[in-house]
Design a protein around this motif. Structure first.
Motif, PDB file in Angstrom:
ATOM      1  N   GLY A  49       0.799  -1.211   0.000  1.00  0.00           N
ATOM      2  CA  GLY A  49       0.000   0.000   0.000  1.00  0.00           C
ATOM      3  C   GLY A  49       0.836   1.267   0.000  1.00  0.00           C
ATOM      4  N   ILE A  50       0.166   2.403  -0.184  1.00  0.00           N
ATOM      5  CA  ILE A  50       0.861   3.688  -0.297  1.00  0.00           C
ATOM      6  C   ILE A  50       1.432   4.127   1.045  1.00  0.00           C
ATOM      7  CG2 ILE A  50       0.634   6.095  -1.003  1.00  0.00           C
ATOM      8  CD1 ILE A  50      -1.764   5.224  -2.722  1.00  0.00           C
ATOM      9  N   LEU A  51       0.670   3.987   2.124  1.00  0.00           N
ATOM     10  CA  LEU A  51       1.188   4.367   3.438  1.00  0.00           C
ATOM     11  C   LEU A  51       2.430   3.552   3.768  1.00  0.00           C
ATOM     12  CD1 LEU A  51       1.197   5.723   6.186  1.00  0.00           C
ATOM     13  CD2 LEU A  51      -0.534   4.069   6.953  1.00  0.00           C
ATOM     14  N   ALA A  52       2.380   2.252   3.525  1.00  0.00           N
ATOM     15  CA  ALA A  52       3.518   1.395   3.845  1.00  0.00           C
ATOM     16  C   ALA A  52       4.777   1.840   3.107  1.00  0.00           C
ATOM     17  CB  ALA A  52       3.191  -0.059   3.489  1.00  0.00           C
ATOM     18  N   LEU A  53       4.648   2.117   1.819  1.00  0.00           N
ATOM     19  CA  LEU A  53       5.826   2.515   1.045  1.00  0.00           C
ATOM     20  C   LEU A  53       6.269   3.929   1.400  1.00  0.00           C
ATOM     21  CD1 LEU A  53       7.506   0.890  -0.878  1.00  0.00           C
ATOM     22  CD2 LEU A  53       6.384   2.014  -2.787  1.00  0.00           C
ATOM     23  N   SER A  54       5.326   4.777   1.795  1.00  0.00           N
ATOM     24  CA  SER A  54       5.686   6.129   2.234  1.00  0.00           C
ATOM     25  C   SER A  54       6.592   6.070   3.454  1.00  0.00           C
ATOM     26  CB  SER A  54       4.422   6.932   2.564  1.00  0.00           C
ATOM     27  OG  SER A  54       3.638   7.154   1.423  1.00  0.00           O
ATOM     28  N   VAL A  55       6.270   5.189   4.389  1.00  0.00           N
ATOM     29  CA  VAL A  55       7.092   5.037   5.598  1.00  0.00           C
ATOM     30  C   VAL A  55       8.469   4.497   5.237  1.00  0.00           C
ATOM     31  CG1 VAL A  55       7.327   3.768   7.772  1.00  0.00           C
ATOM     32  CG2 VAL A  55       5.126   4.769   7.152  1.00  0.00           C
ATOM     33  N   VAL A  56       8.521   3.513   4.354  1.00  0.00           N
ATOM     34  CA  VAL A  56       9.810   2.916   3.955  1.00  0.00           C
ATOM     35  C   VAL A  56      10.687   3.951   3.259  1.00  0.00           C
ATOM     36  CG1 VAL A  56      10.902   1.240   2.424  1.00  0.00           C
ATOM     37  CG2 VAL A  56       8.935   0.568   3.807  1.00  0.00           C
ATOM     38  N   TRP A  57      10.136   4.629   2.274  1.00  0.00           N
ATOM     39  CA  TRP A  57      10.946   5.579   1.517  1.00  0.00           C
ATOM     40  C   TRP A  57      11.338   6.792   2.346  1.00  0.00           C
ATOM     41  CZ3 TRP A  57       8.372   5.691  -4.039  1.00  0.00           C
ATOM     42  CH2 TRP A  57       8.709   4.498  -4.689  1.00  0.00           C
ATOM     43  N   THR A  58      10.456   7.234   3.237  1.00  0.00           N
ATOM     44  CA  THR A  58      10.808   8.339   4.124  1.00  0.00           C
ATOM     45  C   THR A  58      11.928   7.926   5.074  1.00  0.00           C
ATOM     46  OG1 THR A  58       8.553   9.237   4.002  1.00  0.00           O
ATOM     47  CG2 THR A  58       9.913   9.974   5.833  1.00  0.00           C
ATOM     48  N   SER A  59      11.920   6.667   5.502  1.00  0.00           N
ATOM     49  CA  SER A  59      13.011   6.161   6.351  1.00  0.00           C
ATOM     50  C   SER A  59      14.340   6.285   5.636  1.00  0.00           C
ATOM     51  CB  SER A  59      12.761   4.690   6.721  1.00  0.00           C
ATOM     52  OG  SER A  59      11.584   4.532   7.464  1.00  0.00           O
ATOM     53  N   TRP A  60      14.382   5.847   4.371  1.00  0.00           N
ATOM     54  CA  TRP A  60      15.635   5.901   3.608  1.00  0.00           C
ATOM     55  C   TRP A  60      16.074   7.338   3.337  1.00  0.00           C
ATOM     56  CZ3 TRP A  60      18.689   1.957   3.422  1.00  0.00           C
ATOM     57  CH2 TRP A  60      18.186   0.650   3.423  1.00  0.00           C
ATOM     58  N   ARG A  61      15.118   8.227   3.113  1.00  0.00           N
ATOM     59  CA  ARG A  61      15.496   9.614   2.834  1.00  0.00           C
ATOM     60  C   ARG A  61      15.974  10.343   4.082  1.00  0.00           C
ATOM     61  NH1 ARG A  61      10.926  13.987   1.635  1.00  0.00           N
ATOM     62  NH2 ARG A  61      10.701  13.583   3.884  1.00  0.00           N
ATOM     63  N   ASP A  62      15.212  10.200   5.169  1.00  0.00           N
ATOM     64  CA  ASP A  62      15.505  10.977   6.375  1.00  0.00           C
ATOM     65  C   ASP A  62      16.484  10.301   7.313  1.00  0.00           C
ATOM     66  OD1 ASP A  62      13.680  12.688   5.288  1.00  0.00           O
ATOM     67  OD2 ASP A  62      12.074  12.262   6.730  1.00  0.00           O
ATOM     68  N   MET A  63      16.674   8.994   7.164  1.00  0.00           N
ATOM     69  CA  MET A  63      17.585   8.223   8.023  1.00  0.00           C
ATOM     70  C   MET A  63      17.399   8.581   9.498  1.00  0.00           C
ATOM     71  SD  MET A  63      19.161   6.208   5.992  1.00  0.00           S
ATOM     72  CE  MET A  63      20.410   5.569   7.091  1.00  0.00           C
ATOM     73  N   PRO A  64      16.224   8.290  10.063  1.00  0.00           N
ATOM     74  CA  PRO A  64      15.946   8.664  11.461  1.00  0.00           C
ATOM     75  C   PRO A  64      17.002   8.114  12.418  1.00  0.00           C
ATOM     76  CG  PRO A  64      14.401   6.991  10.683  1.00  0.00           C
ATOM     77  CD  PRO A  64      15.135   7.479   9.487  1.00  0.00           C
ATOM     78  N   LYS A  65      17.407   8.976  13.340  1.00  0.00           N
ATOM     79  CA  LYS A  65      18.453   8.613  14.302  1.00  0.00           C
ATOM     80  C   LYS A  65      17.836   8.020  15.570  1.00  0.00           C
ATOM     81  CE  LYS A  65      21.858  10.277  11.803  1.00  0.00           C
ATOM     82  NZ  LYS A  65      21.070  10.678  10.628  1.00  0.00           N
ATOM     83  N   ARG A  66      18.580   7.122  16.166  1.00  0.00           N
ATOM     84  CA  ARG A  66      18.136   6.507  17.413  1.00  0.00           C
ATOM     85  C   ARG A  66      18.932   7.083  18.583  1.00  0.00           C
ATOM     86  NH1 ARG A  66      18.716   0.196  16.468  1.00  0.00           N
ATOM     87  NH2 ARG A  66      17.430   0.086  18.367  1.00  0.00           N
ATOM     88  N   ASN A  67      18.241   7.340  19.675  1.00  0.00           N
ATOM     89  CA  ASN A  67      18.922   7.816  20.877  1.00  0.00           C
ATOM     90  C   ASN A  67      19.646   6.683  21.585  1.00  0.00           C
ATOM     91  OD1 ASN A  67      18.007  10.522  20.616  1.00  0.00           O
ATOM     92  ND2 ASN A  67      16.004   9.903  21.415  1.00  0.00           N
TER      93      ASN A  67
END
Length: 379
Positions: free
Chosen positions: A53-71
């Motif tokens: 689905g679109i939401l699922a791929l939005s989360v995946v691609w946003t992860s790769w673009r933004d590279m969220p950091k972990r504390n």
């Protein structure tokens, strides 16, 4: 698998260059991301087809673009927020894409996963097995994310009436037996239980699920997968002793395969306990059946959240190793086909009509397919 598929690159180039009428474009699954590079070499366009689905791929691609950091890299429950995506979804670290987590952890072949995602983002356009009315806010977000409007929804892609019995397998005799069994019950009184073609429950999960079904008193059809190679012998996929006898008459248990689309389309179905694979989600929505959700991995967590947001899903458990509480499960099973079902089943019927309308003449998916053809016709 992703690495192995790259081996098709040279054979396709050779085939293309020797073909008297070569293709004008490539439409390929998102795991064939290398076909974007191939399309560039052949001077044609590549379009991604997403079975998710679109939401699922939005989360995946946003992860790769933004590279969220972990504390805290050791905290698997650390919550990662996606504030740029509508409704600001958030997930504990362990629910994010396993390919993305592999990259962050520096595991073998993780660079290939990152390159694969970037190739998909760079493709000419993307086609989803979804429909606009189901995920419009996420469709709009993804167009903004990609910087273009070459994003189409052409779903739900479902088998025809004639193909429904063979969806996922073929057993005409069993299909007739299942229909006859369902025919004896009133509308919206049966719960269908199935976790897809890959998930195999542990014996403890099987025990608690069986106990929940038994305590609930609901009529149910349970299709389960037996252990395959890689599962420890004796620890997976065993129906508890005596269970089938105790629920005889109100429960039907099927091993390995069941005609899912035909089952969901039967009037007796009132709820679907599912792992939230995207095909199952779309099939249930198209049939107008609300869901009890037990997501186990990959995009299933995102799909479960979407179903809650749409008010057609109720979470009963989550995680591939989590063991449900049988009492709570029994309560949710009973309420799914009881008096409390009204809001969700009404909402499911609304989405079902929207799904049918989308693929009908002049529906959103119908028009999107025309738009794709127009796009492919351009030089």
């Amino acid at each position: 698998m992703i690495a192995a598929l790259v081996g098709l690159y040279d054979p396709i180039v050779n085939w293309f260059r020797n073909h008297p009428s070569p293709p004008v474009a490539i439409i390929s699954d998102m795991f064939f991301s290398w076909t974007n590079r191939l399309a560039g070499e052949l001077k044609i366009s590549r379009y991604v087809f997403s079975p998710s689905g679109i939401l699922a791929l939005s989360v995946v691609w946003t992860s790769w673009r933004d590279m969220p950091k972990r504390n805290d890299p050791k905290d698997e429950n650390e919550v990662i927020k996606f504030s740029n995506i509508p409704n600001c979804p958030s997930y504990p670290w362990w629910k994010l894409s396993p390919l993305f987590r592999s990259y962050v952890q520096g595991k073998s072949q993780s660079e290939l996963f990152r390159a694969s995602s970037l190739e998909n983002v760079a493709s000419r356009g993307i086609i989803f097995n979804s429909f606009t009315e189901l995920e419009k806010i996420y469709l709009d977000y993804l167009k903004k994310f990609l910087g273009h409007d070459r994003v189409w929804t052409v779903g739900p892609l479902l088998p025809s009436e004639e193909e429904r019995v063979e969806r996922g397998g073929s057993n005409e005799i069993l299909a007739k037996e299942i229909k006859s069994w369902l025919d004896q019950f009133e509308n919206q009184t049966v719960v269908y239980v199935c976790f897809g073609s890959q998930a195999v429950l542990t014996n403890k999960q099987m025990e608690m699920l069986a106990l929940g079904l038994e305590k609930s008193g609901v009529r149910f059809l349970w299709s389960y997968k037996e252990p395959t190679k890689g599962h420890t012998v004796g620890e997976y996929g065993m129906i508890p002793s005596g269970f089938e006898d105790r629920v005889s008459g109100r429960g039907l248990i099927v091993k390995e395969w069941a005609p899912q689309v035909a089952i969901l389309s039967h009037p007796a179905l009132g709820a679907f306990l599912t792992h939230c694979g995207w095909n199952s989600v779309l099939e249930s929505i198209a049939a107008g059946v609300p869901m009890l959700t037990w997501p186990m991995g990959v995009d299933q967590f995102t799909n479960a959240n979407l179903l809650e947001e749409l008010r057609v899903g109720t979470k009963v458990c989550e995680g591939e190793k989590t063991v449900p509480d049988s009492d709570e499960l029994a309560r949710l099973l009973a309420s799914s086909v009881g008096d409390a079902k009204g809001v969700r089943i009404a909402r499911a019927k609304v989405l079902s009509k929207a799904a049918r309308d989308s693929t009908g003449n002049d529906g959103s998916s119908y028009r999107a397919l025309d738009s794709i053809v127009d796009q492919l016709s351009k030089p």
